[in-house]
Design an enzyme around this catalytic site. Structure first.
Site, mmCIF file in Angstrom:
data_model
loop_
_atom_site.group_PDB
_atom_site.id
_atom_site.type_symbol
_atom_site.label_atom_id
_atom_site.label_comp_id
_atom_site.label_asym_id
_atom_site.label_seq_id
_atom_site.Cartn_x
_atom_site.Cartn_y
_atom_site.Cartn_z
ATOM 1 N N GLY A 1 0.899 -1.083 0.000
ATOM 2 C CA GLY A 1 -0.068 0.030 -0.148
ATOM 3 C C GLY A 1 0.833 1.053 0.175
ATOM 4 C CG HIS B 1 -3.172 15.647 5.415
ATOM 5 N ND1 HIS B 1 -3.313 15.230 4.335
ATOM 6 C CD2 HIS B 1 -3.454 14.505 6.346
ATOM 7 C CE1 HIS B 1 -4.122 14.041 4.493
ATOM 8 N NE2 HIS B 1 -4.064 13.604 5.908
ATOM 9 N NE ARG C 1 -6.849 -7.347 -2.534
ATOM 10 C CZ ARG C 1 -7.509 -7.236 -1.495
ATOM 11 N NH1 ARG C 1 -8.386 -8.170 -0.732
ATOM 12 N NH2 ARG C 1 -7.086 -6.599 -0.306
ATOM 13 C CB SER C 2 -0.314 -8.446 -2.805
ATOM 14 O OG SER C 2 -1.285 -7.520 -2.779
ATOM 15 N NE ARG D 1 -9.713 12.677 1.723
ATOM 16 C CZ ARG D 1 -9.076 11.933 2.725
ATOM 17 N NH1 ARG D 1 -7.556 12.234 2.816
ATOM 18 N NH2 ARG D 1 -9.530 11.114 3.701
ATOM 19 C CB CYS E 1 -2.205 11.765 8.728
ATOM 20 S SG CYS E 1 -3.902 11.154 7.984
ATOM 21 N N GLY F 1 -4.171 10.412 1.604
ATOM 22 C CA GLY F 1 -4.628 9.716 3.190
ATOM 23 C C GLY F 1 -5.709 8.796 2.997
HETATM 24 N N1 LIG Z 1 -2.550 7.379 3.708
HETATM 25 C C1 LIG Z 1 -2.325 7.639 4.904
HETATM 26 O O1 LIG Z 1 -1.862 9.004 4.780
HETATM 27 C C2 LIG Z 1 -2.492 7.135 6.067
HETATM 28 C C3 LIG Z 1 -1.945 7.825 7.160
HETATM 29 C C4 LIG Z 1 -2.058 7.227 8.556
HETATM 30 C C5 LIG Z 1 -2.641 6.050 8.440
HETATM 31 N N2 LIG Z 1 -3.126 5.248 7.483
HETATM 32 C C6 LIG Z 1 -3.794 4.106 7.715
HETATM 33 O O2 LIG Z 1 -2.672 3.122 7.003
HETATM 34 C C7 LIG Z 1 -3.583 2.003 6.644
HETATM 35 C C8 LIG Z 1 -3.246 1.546 5.089
HETATM 36 O O3 LIG Z 1 -3.377 2.692 4.276
HETATM 37 P P1 LIG Z 1 -2.854 3.230 2.766
HETATM 38 O O4 LIG Z 1 -3.229 4.519 2.486
HETATM 39 O O5 LIG Z 1 -1.370 2.673 2.754
HETATM 40 O O6 LIG Z 1 -3.884 2.344 2.005
HETATM 41 P P2 LIG Z 1 -3.700 1.518 0.641
HETATM 42 O O7 LIG Z 1 -2.657 2.079 -0.219
HETATM 43 O O8 LIG Z 1 -5.109 1.083 0.101
HETATM 44 O O9 LIG Z 1 -2.963 0.072 0.897
HETATM 45 C C9 LIG Z 1 -3.685 -0.891 1.806
HETATM 46 C C10 LIG Z 1 -2.604 -2.251 2.179
HETATM 47 O O10 LIG Z 1 -3.550 -3.123 2.987
HETATM 48 C C11 LIG Z 1 -3.315 -4.376 2.596
HETATM 49 N N3 LIG Z 1 -4.514 -5.385 2.674
HETATM 50 C C12 LIG Z 1 -5.752 -4.728 2.549
HETATM 51 N N4 LIG Z 1 -6.578 -5.845 2.895
HETATM 52 C C13 LIG Z 1 -5.851 -6.729 3.701
HETATM 53 C C14 LIG Z 1 -5.972 -7.860 4.216
HETATM 54 N N5 LIG Z 1 -7.116 -8.561 4.273
HETATM 55 N N6 LIG Z 1 -4.950 -8.661 4.663
HETATM 56 C C15 LIG Z 1 -3.677 -8.132 4.758
HETATM 57 N N7 LIG Z 1 -3.416 -6.879 4.103
HETATM 58 C C16 LIG Z 1 -4.434 -6.283 3.449
HETATM 59 C C17 LIG Z 1 -3.178 -4.066 1.029
HETATM 60 O O11 LIG Z 1 -2.712 -5.280 0.584
HETATM 61 P P3 LIG Z 1 -3.067 -5.959 -1.185
HETATM 62 O O12 LIG Z 1 -2.275 -5.279 -2.045
HETATM 63 O O13 LIG Z 1 -2.984 -7.218 -0.809
HETATM 64 O O14 LIG Z 1 -4.555 -5.377 -1.328
HETATM 65 C C18 LIG Z 1 -2.302 -2.961 0.852
HETATM 66 O O15 LIG Z 1 -0.919 -3.472 1.020
HETATM 67 C C19 LIG Z 1 -4.950 2.436 6.939
HETATM 68 O O16 LIG Z 1 -5.312 1.747 8.104
HETATM 69 C C20 LIG Z 1 -4.896 4.108 6.892
HETATM 70 O O17 LIG Z 1 -5.930 4.345 7.911
HETATM 71 C C21 LIG Z 1 -2.939 5.935 6.223
#
Ligand SMILES: NC(=O)c1ccc[n+]([C@@H]2O[C@H](COP(=O)([O-])OP(=O)(O)OC[C@H]3O[C@@H](n4cnc5c(N)ncnc54)[C@H](OP(=O)(O)O)[C@@H]3O)[C@@H](O)[C@H]2O)c1
Length: 357
Positions: free
Chosen positions: A17, A246, A44-45, A239, A133, A164
């Site tokens: 991710g 941010h 999936r991955s 958003r 964040c 985000g």
């Molecule tokens: N983006 C931000 O700025 C931010 C900041 C703070 C916190 N967060 C938190 O960080 C988390 C991820 O955010 P992201 O932005 O990186 O999302 P993202 O780009 O959508 O990535 C999601 C990740 O989670 C994995 N995943 C999904 N379902 C899963 C499962 N059942 N078992 C294991 N892995 C799984 C996905 O793997 P696959 O490739 O296999 O689908 C991918 O590696 C969230 O909880 C979010 O709230 C994000």
């Protein structure tokens, strides 16, 4: 062999991710002493490959057994995955640093911003939460005012980047920009309305109190991080069509008066906070400048004359780095430095020696 640095077995859950990939980058940049590195994601991955610090690694499925022998597990795979797997990882002796919303407000789980309350990690029992964040970039700046003059009330309005929301939201903004340029309709699936050329005051679900959950996270997490359970604080989270970074407009009522000059000095004294404030020369922080950096930038510091002892300012930071990955790695570094990698109740157990070959 004596004298050689100890390495840790590190798992990154959600490694494919947006945040997970940034975690891998930050671990490498900061030379975190990673020995065995496990990249985990959904089924999936699993089986795909990813590169980390020059190594090509196969992504494994995040299942409980994958945490055997893991010292630190950096989770960023969403709330459901963290709820299910973080306790399983902790039960196997790993210390989880979790980016999701699953554990942040649990009284038994420390919620840590590295330069605000690192000492809270002392009492962890296997799970440490990384803040939201928007709360993350606000806390060090509010800490400076709390310590200098006290905080009476805070109002924060956020302007949050699509990264985000994750990888799908980045792709959605890109495709809507292309559709707009081509004169085609903008299709929205991640967000309820088109995000391109727009501003949506809806982040996460709406709660019964009228706030969105994102807004309420800023309220409750700020209180916990700052150890100010009664802090009067309100938030509107919006958003905006920015890829990374941010921004926040913050209005504070302080307990004792403070001039903008003194506030700038207090902000500058916080590690990782940089003041950029020369409006006449068009110098103030903005998202594209903050993207890719680890610092929290503050500008537009001014007296708010609408209340007694009012101060207004603008705070910008990279949501993927300080807002997620960098703070998680800084927490891990703090655990290592202080000898707190293991849960408090397990610290007396003899360490498993693992040296660089
Ligand atoms: N983006 C931000 O700025 C931010 C900041 C703070 C916190 N967060 C938190 O960080 C988390 C991820 O955010 P992201 O932005 O990186 O999302 P993202 O780009 O959508 O990535 C999601 C990740 O989670 C994995 N995943 C999904 N379902 C899963 C499962 N059942 N078992 C294991 N892995 C799984 C996905 O793997 P696959 O490739 O296999 O689908 C991918 O590696 C969230 O909880 C979010 O709230 C994000």
């Amino acid at each position: 062999m004596p004298g050689q640095p100890q390495t840790l077995t590190v798992a990154v859950v959600g490694a494919t991710g947006v945040v997970g990939r940034t975690m891998l980058q930050v671990l490498a940049e900061r030379r975190f002493p990673v020995g065995d590195l496990r990249l985990l994601a959904s089924g999936r991955s699993a089986g795909s490959t990813a590169s980390a610090n020059g190594r090509t690694l196969t992504v494994g499925e995040a299942v409980p057994e994958a945490f055997e022998g893991v010292d630190i597990a950096l989770f960023s795979a969403g709330t459901d995955v963290s709820r299910e797997l973080a306790p399983q990882a902790a039960a196997r002796g790993a210390t989880v640093i979790d980016n999701s919303n699953a554990w942040r407000m649990e009284s038994t789980v420390p919620l840590i911003v590295s330069q605000v309350n690192p000492e809270d990690a002392e009492w962890h029992e296997g799970i440490i939460a990384n803040p939201n964040c928007s709360a993350m970039q606000l806390a060090p700046v509010l800490m400076a005012l709390r310590d200098a003059v006290g905080l009476e009330r805070v109002v924060v309005d956020t302007y949050q980047a699509v990264s985000g929301t994750g990888a799908e939201a980045l792709a959605e903004l890109q495709s809507q920009i292309r559709a707009h340029a081509a004169g085609e309709p903008k299709v929205a699936s991640v967000y309820p309305h088109p995000i391109a050329f727009n501003a949506l005051p809806e982040i996460d679900v709406f709660l019964d109190n009228g706030y969105s959950r994102e807004e309420w996270k800023v309220v409750t997490e700020s209180r916990k991080i700052l150890h100010l359970p009664d802090l009067r604080i309100s938030c509107t989270a919006v958003r905006v069509p920015v890829f990374v970074g941010h921004s926040e407009a913050v209005h504070v009522e302080t307990s004792r008066p403070i001039t903008p000059e003194a506030a700038r000095r207090a902000f500058t004294a916080v590690p990782g906070v940089v003041v950029m404030d020369d409006p006449a020369a068009h110098v103030y922080p903005f998202a594209t400048q903050a993207a890719g950096r680890d610092d929290i930038y503050v500008g537009r510091v001014r007296t708010d004359p609408s209340v007694e002892r009012g101060l207004a300012f603008w705070v910008v930071s990279d949501n993927l780095r300080k807002g997620a990955a960098t703070n998680a790695v800084e927490i891990a570094e703090g655990l290592l430095e202080r000898g707190w990698v293991r849960a408090r109740s397990r610290r007396a157990e003899p360490p498993t020696p693992r040296m660089v070959p």
